[in-house]
Enzyme design. Sequence first.
Site, PDB file in Angstrom:
ATOM      1  CG  ASP A 132      42.228  40.062  51.295  1.00 17.44           C
ATOM      2  OD1 ASP A 132      41.607  40.079  52.380  1.00 17.44           O
ATOM      3  OD2 ASP A 132      42.680  39.023  50.784  1.00 17.44           O
ATOM      4  CG  ASP A 161      38.586  39.742  54.167  1.00 14.28           C
ATOM      5  OD1 ASP A 161      38.163  39.016  53.237  1.00 14.28           O
ATOM      6  OD2 ASP A 161      39.728  39.673  54.628  1.00 14.28           O
ATOM      7  CD  GLU A 162      39.432  38.611  48.914  1.00 16.06           C
ATOM      8  OE1 GLU A 162      39.872  38.573  47.769  1.00 16.06           O
ATOM      9  OE2 GLU A 162      39.106  37.608  49.564  1.00 16.06           O
TER      10      GLU A 162
HETATM   11  P1  TTP Z   1      40.653  35.741  54.004  1.00 16.32           P
HETATM   12  O1  TTP Z   1      40.715  37.118  53.393  1.00 16.32           O
HETATM   13  O2  TTP Z   1      40.900  34.567  53.125  1.00 16.32           O
HETATM   14  O3  TTP Z   1      41.712  35.641  55.176  1.00 16.32           O
HETATM   15  P2  TTP Z   1      42.142  36.691  56.250  1.00 16.32           P
HETATM   16  O4  TTP Z   1      41.546  38.047  56.025  1.00 16.32           O
HETATM   17  O5  TTP Z   1      41.886  36.129  57.608  1.00 16.32           O
HETATM   18  O6  TTP Z   1      43.707  36.737  56.031  1.00 16.32           O
HETATM   19  P3  TTP Z   1      44.548  37.407  54.856  1.00 16.32           P
HETATM   20  O7  TTP Z   1      45.417  38.432  55.544  1.00 16.32           O
HETATM   21  O8  TTP Z   1      45.328  36.294  54.270  1.00 16.32           O
HETATM   22  O9  TTP Z   1      43.570  38.028  53.906  1.00 16.32           O
HETATM   23  O10 TTP Z   1      39.260  35.518  54.699  1.00 16.32           O
HETATM   24  C1  TTP Z   1      38.540  36.559  55.355  1.00 16.32           C
HETATM   25  C2  TTP Z   1      37.832  36.038  56.577  1.00 16.32           C
HETATM   26  O11 TTP Z   1      36.955  34.977  56.231  1.00 16.32           O
HETATM   27  C3  TTP Z   1      38.768  35.471  57.625  1.00 16.32           C
HETATM   28  O12 TTP Z   1      39.268  36.462  58.496  1.00 16.32           O
HETATM   29  C4  TTP Z   1      37.895  34.462  58.312  1.00 16.32           C
HETATM   30  C5  TTP Z   1      36.933  33.981  57.258  1.00 16.32           C
HETATM   31  N1  TTP Z   1      37.353  32.654  56.754  1.00 16.32           N
HETATM   32  C6  TTP Z   1      36.820  31.531  57.366  1.00 16.32           C
HETATM   33  O13 TTP Z   1      35.989  31.637  58.251  1.00 16.32           O
HETATM   34  N2  TTP Z   1      37.230  30.306  56.915  1.00 16.32           N
HETATM   35  C7  TTP Z   1      38.142  30.144  55.916  1.00 16.32           C
HETATM   36  O14 TTP Z   1      38.490  28.990  55.551  1.00 16.32           O
HETATM   37  C8  TTP Z   1      38.690  31.319  55.307  1.00 16.32           C
HETATM   38  C9  TTP Z   1      39.707  31.192  54.199  1.00 16.32           C
HETATM   39  C10 TTP Z   1      38.268  32.537  55.757  1.00 16.32           C
HETATM   40 MG    MG Z   2      41.607  38.949  54.138  1.00 15.03          MG
END
Ligand code: TTP
Ligand code: MG
Length: 394
Positions: free
Chosen positions: A10, A106-107
């Site tokens: 992730d 991103d996962e």
């Molecule tokens: P996530 O993997 O949930 O968050 P992240 O990568 O920003 O942070 P983390 O380090 O906790 O993993 O989501 C991936 C991307 O998806 C994030 O960068 C932006 C987008 N996203 C949105 O646009 N709206 C949202 O509510 C969420 C949760 C994510």
């Molecule tokens: Mg992320």
Amino acid sequence: MSGKTYLHVDMDAFFASVEQRDHPEWKGKPVIVGGLPTERRSVVSTASYEARAFGVHSAMPTQRAYELCPNGIYVHGNMKHYSEVSSKIMEILSNYTPDIDQISIDEASLDLTGTQMLFGPSDDLARKIQAEILTETGLTVSCGLASTKYLAKLASEVNKPNGFFMIPEGDEEKFMLNLPLKKVWGIGGKTLERMNASGFFTTRDVHEKPIEVLKMVFGEAMGTFLFNVARGIEMESEKKKSHSLSNETTFPFDIKDIYAAETALMELSYSLMFRLLKEELCSRTVFVKIRFEDFSTVTVQETGEFITSGDMLFEKAKKLLEKKFSVEKGIRLLGVGVQNVEKGLEGNQGVLFDFGEKKKMALEKAVLKLKSKHPETKIQKARLFSKSHFSGEK
Ligand code: TTP
Ligand code: MG
């Protein structure tokens, strides 16, 4: 136990990290991607870890973020750019196993079972992958390793950002018993409230109760889920038992343009169809979920003949979207799903599908095969834009 090894990957603060990489002067600073504070009713898509220290997080109204972090750097996102970076990351990951499941932009979850002969111990490989992604993209990622997909995801969150955590085989239950309830994936805010109200505050509280009690308090499905999850047991049957499958996406900006919404819906429909075909499932009921900019959420559904192709699923979903679409109300989240899912697409198709649909299905199956062999392949379908009655300008 299972003898299986899953790696969950992730990206850290994904959109914000890409922005910081592209603008080195923003490194180490609070960067907030989404709407600008001047844009009324806009929300935060994601925030850099520096901004999170101020309490800013995804889905928070940007104006609230501005109150918490007035010196933050507020930027609009660029979805196309992030998708390209995402493809590059998925390409790197697919060098290590063909068995890769992209979960979101991103996962991804990688089945590393049996790759040890080739790549060595999986914890070493996880660190190697982290280093490779950093070298190739300039971005950090967090990894989790465990014997089930579910636990690997939870493990990836333990030491975020740029973290790594492994749940050794045999420690699954111990890990779950030390996990705060709100970190249990699948327990949302409402369920948590309900659990607290019934006297459940920890996974240990859940673990102590017999399954019958959990089912009685939380219902059949939730009770079973809780019983298993507190023991670190993979809900293997969860997918098969679940009567719906869906795919949804949250946009960095509220979408007001029907064409953009339909394009997103098409991608969602196709990837959902791939999952149905892959798992040999079928359904007659399509639903579309729309969350508007004011967070009001509607679900519209329709039951008809069996869905036999991505085109058919998309066409049905598009009609449902049109019922609720309004240019006045931006869309924040869009989802498409199928309900009352049944096993056995193969058995049904002979009687249920005409030749045209059969041909389409064969084509989609071929594409699916190609995709599972070469996950790096981006299969895109040219969109034949059929004018919808309110699309106006096009
Ligand atoms: P996530 O993997 O949930 O968050 P992240 O990568 O920003 O942070 P983390 O380090 O906790 O993993 O989501 C991936 C991307 O998806 C994030 O960068 C932006 C987008 N996203 C949105 O646009 N709206 C949202 O509510 C969420 C949760 C994510
Ligand atoms: Mg992320």
